[in-house]
Every structure is written in C-alpha cells, then in structure tokens.
Design a protein around this motif. Structure first.
Motif, PDB file in Angstrom:
ATOM      1  N   GLU A 250      37.587 -50.655  -9.951  1.00 37.47           N
ATOM      2  CA  GLU A 250      38.167 -51.762 -10.158  1.00 37.47           C
ATOM      3  C   GLU A 250      39.396 -51.786 -11.415  1.00 37.47           C
ATOM      4  OE1 GLU A 250      36.560 -55.730 -13.182  1.00 37.47           O
ATOM      5  OE2 GLU A 250      36.499 -53.851 -13.742  1.00 37.47           O
ATOM      6  N   HIS A 252      41.232 -48.866 -11.212  1.00 34.04           N
ATOM      7  CA  HIS A 252      42.449 -48.991 -10.360  1.00 34.04           C
ATOM      8  C   HIS A 252      42.881 -49.591  -9.628  1.00 34.04           C
ATOM      9  CE1 HIS A 252      43.422 -46.064  -7.009  1.00 34.04           C
ATOM     10  NE2 HIS A 252      44.065 -45.528  -7.093  1.00 34.04           N
ATOM     11  N   CYS A 253      42.261 -50.638  -9.000  1.00 32.14           N
ATOM     12  CA  CYS A 253      42.511 -51.972  -8.326  1.00 32.14           C
ATOM     13  C   CYS A 253      43.453 -52.572  -9.193  1.00 32.14           C
ATOM     14  CB  CYS A 253      41.951 -52.449  -7.652  1.00 32.14           C
ATOM     15  SG  CYS A 253      40.498 -51.650  -6.415  1.00 32.14           S
ATOM     16  N   LYS A 254      43.575 -53.041 -10.138  1.00 32.63           N
ATOM     17  CA  LYS A 254      44.174 -53.805 -11.170  1.00 32.63           C
ATOM     18  C   LYS A 254      45.433 -52.994 -11.627  1.00 32.63           C
ATOM     19  CE  LYS A 254      40.271 -55.962 -13.782  1.00 32.63           C
ATOM     20  NZ  LYS A 254      39.758 -55.986 -14.418  1.00 32.63           N
ATOM     21  N   LYS A 257      47.395 -53.442  -8.694  1.00 25.89           N
ATOM     22  CA  LYS A 257      48.244 -54.677  -8.035  1.00 25.89           C
ATOM     23  C   LYS A 257      49.514 -54.606  -9.206  1.00 25.89           C
ATOM     24  CE  LYS A 257      46.880 -59.709  -9.244  1.00 25.89           C
ATOM     25  NZ  LYS A 257      45.368 -60.560  -9.354  1.00 25.89           N
ATOM     26  N   ARG A 357      42.034 -43.569   0.037  1.00 22.79           N
ATOM     27  CA  ARG A 357      43.374 -44.268  -0.820  1.00 22.79           C
ATOM     28  C   ARG A 357      44.435 -43.293  -0.918  1.00 22.79           C
ATOM     29  NH1 ARG A 357      44.331 -49.535  -2.902  1.00 22.79           N
ATOM     30  NH2 ARG A 357      45.530 -50.348  -3.231  1.00 22.79           N
TER      31      ARG A 357
END
Length: 396
Positions: A250, A252-254, A257, A357
């Motif tokens: 989570e 890492h995705c933030k 973004k 990724r």
C-alpha cells in the motif's frame, strides 16, 4: 495529528507567503501580492530585451543581453510554474498529510521525523546561501560608491561603473539611476526568494518521497521477522503475513502515485527549465571569460554568481532524482533478500509481484527525454560546456 503543511514546511511556508504563493488561504491580498511580484520580475526581463531595439546589435552585445535576461527569465518561469500549479501543490501536501497521519508504529514515525529534519536542514542551508547572494548582488552597485568616498571619484564616474546589467527604460538612466537600482534590487530579492522557496518546496517533496520509500523498505523487512517465524499459530501467522504485506504494498503504491503526480504536474515547466539552464550556463560561462579578459571585476563576480546559482540548482534537482532512484531500487533488494521461502505460498506470490515491479528502473522522467539523476546532471553540464566552447571559438 501531524500537520505536514506547517510542521514539515514551516520555513518554506514563510518564504512562499512573502511572494504570495502559499497554496493555502488564497486571499485577495495574496493574489495581488503574487501579481505584483510576477509583474516586477517580468518587467525587468522586458526592459533588458528592449535594449536590443535602441542599441546596435552585435554578436557580443546580444550575448551580453541574453546572458542576464535568460537568468531573470529563469525566475519568471519558476514563479509562473508554481503559481499556475498551486492547487496541485496543495494536493501533494494533502497526500503527504494523509500518509503521515496513517503512521502508528513508533519506528515509522522516527523514520519520518528524520526526513523532516533533513528538509529543514536543506531549507536553512539554501536560504542562508540565498541571503548571501542577495547581499553580494546588492553590494555590487554601491561598492564603487563606498570606495569613492575614499578615492574622491565623482558621481557620474561611479554610475558609469555600476551599471552591469544592460537595460533600456526609455528614460534618462543617470537621472533615474536610484529608481532603476531599486527596481534591480527588488528583482534580485524576489528572484532569490522565488528560487529558494519553490526549490526547497519541491526538494522537500522529493525528500519526503525518499522517506516514504524507506518506510516501504522497513515494512518489507518486518514481513519476515524472527517473531513471525516462531509463531506456532498457523492461522494467526497467515493473517499477520497478509496484513504486513498489504501495508508494504500500500505505501509503495502511494509513493509511486505521489512521485508521478509531482512529475506530471510540472513536466512542461521542468523541460523549459532544463533548456534555459543549459543555455544560461553556456552564455554566462562565456561572459565570465569575456569579463576576466577585459578586467571588469564587478561583471565577472555577477556572472560567476549566476553560474554558481544555476549550477547548484541543477545539481540539487538531479541529486534528489538520483536519491529517489536509489531508494526505489533498495525496495527491490529488500524484497529479494527477505526469507520469502518461509512464507505461505500466496504471500510468496505477492512478494513476487513486488520483485517484478522493482526490477523496472523507477526514475523521474521528464517528457521521455531526461531521467533526473546525476548522470543527467553530467550530461547537461557537458552540453553547456560544449555550447560555451562553440561560442568562445566563434568569438575568437
């Protein structure tokens, strides 16, 4: 609750308020203040370019005008870039605010606090450097007058030696000398504040991104702790695995973004700044050599400071990009080195997704042309020196 806007960017907030660009509390006064600052910066560039109309244009004169006009145009681009994207900056700060307030672990808060201190330290250093530069810029025009009180030089001789920036106001420049000097000093102060405030603000966002990458690495390391392996309750172990891997993915995705939003909102402006930065460096390095050969010390110092400021600005930006690249790569190595083989099969598959990724290089890519890093900085410096060599050879 932690307020990122006021705690982490306190000095940045003060600097941005001084030039009317703080993204919160946009009152009519701040809008008037921003319009006035932008008008002062823009008018000075215009008054430099009008000199090309009233003076015979030679190659040497054109280079002299553009070597300074492009530097002040650098201020205009940065100011307008931030002014137009004020709401995007506010969104970026709100993203940081949400990420920060979702941290509960004391170790994670300590990591975030460390990078907060790094932001303050960098802001103080760059602000101190800007104050020194403004002091020197302001002192240069009046330095001959200070010497004149000792050497008994008349006022007309002093003024002829103090005008180092070519301008055309369509008035008697000797009669309105002090008004022109006031306009010049105002531009220096606003420009230095603009470079420092906006530069440290964006640098602070980059440092925060590095801190969030560090948090993602920390959470990845915590997935396979010794306590987890010793846990004999298989059901609880699976639940904790899922929870920890979810938190790591989570955040890492933030951060991905957040960085993509930072780059996409300023991509066009960054591209313009890179182009103007290379041209400014080339012309001002040539001006340094030119004035050194002519023995013009004041102009030499002026152009040397131009080169130093642009050089440090480019170095800081590319170093921040390199740090983001390094921190993003570090997550891949952390995920690769954890004892994933002791985890359940479905957790191993989730870690495999992170490895896939992370195997792709993540960088701040500007328009598909420049990947902000130390390699990019070396390339831009090499290009500037190449253009300087061409100009210098043509003038021989």
């Amino acid at each position: 609750m932690i307020c990122v806007e006021t705690q982490h960017f306190n000095l940045n907030r003060f600097l941005l308020l001084a030039i009317g660009l703080w993204p919160y509390q946009r009152s009519k006064f701040s809008q008037l203040q921003a319009t006035l600052c932008f008008g002062i910066l823009t008018s000075f560039v215009v008054f430099q370019l009008t000199a090309l109309i009233t003076t015979k244009c030679t190659v040497d004169f054109i280079i002299k005008v553009f070597s300074t006009a492009l530097v002040f145009n650098f201020y205009v681009i940065i100011y307008s870039m931030f002014w137009i994207n004020t709401h995007h900056v506010r969104n970026l700060l709100e993203q940081l605010h949400c990420i920060c307030n979702n941290l509960k672990d004391e170790n994670e808060l300590a990591i975030f606090k460390k990078y907060e201190n790094n932001i303050r330290r960098c802001t103080v250093i760059f602000t101190s450097f800007a104050i020194c530069c403004v002091f020197i810029f302001t002192l240069l025009p009046i330095w001959p007058q200070i010497l004149g009180t000792i050497l008994y030089i008349n006022e007309s001789q002093l003024q002829s030696h103090t005008i180092q920036i070519v301008t055309e106001y369509f008035v008697d420049q000797e009669k309105y000398y002090y008004l022109i000097l006031l306009h010049t000093d105002a531009v220096f102060c606003i420009g230095a504040t603009t470079l420092t405030a906006i530069g440290t603000m964006l640098l602070g966002c980059a440092i925060h991104a590095c801190g969030i990458f560090k948090l993602a690495s920390y959470r990845m390391e915590q997935i396979m702790t010794t306590e987890m392996i010793k846990n004999i309750n298989l059901k609880n172990r699976a639940m904790i695995y899922n929870k920890k891997i979810f938190y790591a993915v989570e955040i890492h995705c933030k951060v991905i973004k957040f960085i993509n939003a930072l780059v996409s909102n300023f991509e066009g402006s960054f591209l313009l700044l890179i182009m103007f930065g290379v041209i400014c460096l080339s012309l001002n390095i040539f001006a340094i050599f030119r004035n050194a050969s002519l023995g013009n010390k004041e102009a030499f110092v002026l152009h040397f400071l131009y080169v130093l400021v642009i050089f440090l600005y480019m170095l800081a930006a590319n170093y921040a990009g390199q740090e983001i690249l390094n921190y993003s790569a570090h997550i891949y190595f952390i995920a690769y080195n954890v004892r994933w083989y002791n985890a359940p099969l479905h957790v191993q598959k989730m870690i495999l997704l992170i490895l896939q990724r992370g195997s792709k290089t993540f960088s701040l890519n500007i328009a598909g042309l420049f990947a902000i890093s130390l390699e990019c900085f070396a390339m831009l410096t090499k290009a500037s020196m190449s253009y300087f060599t061409v100009i210098y050879t043509m003038q021989q």
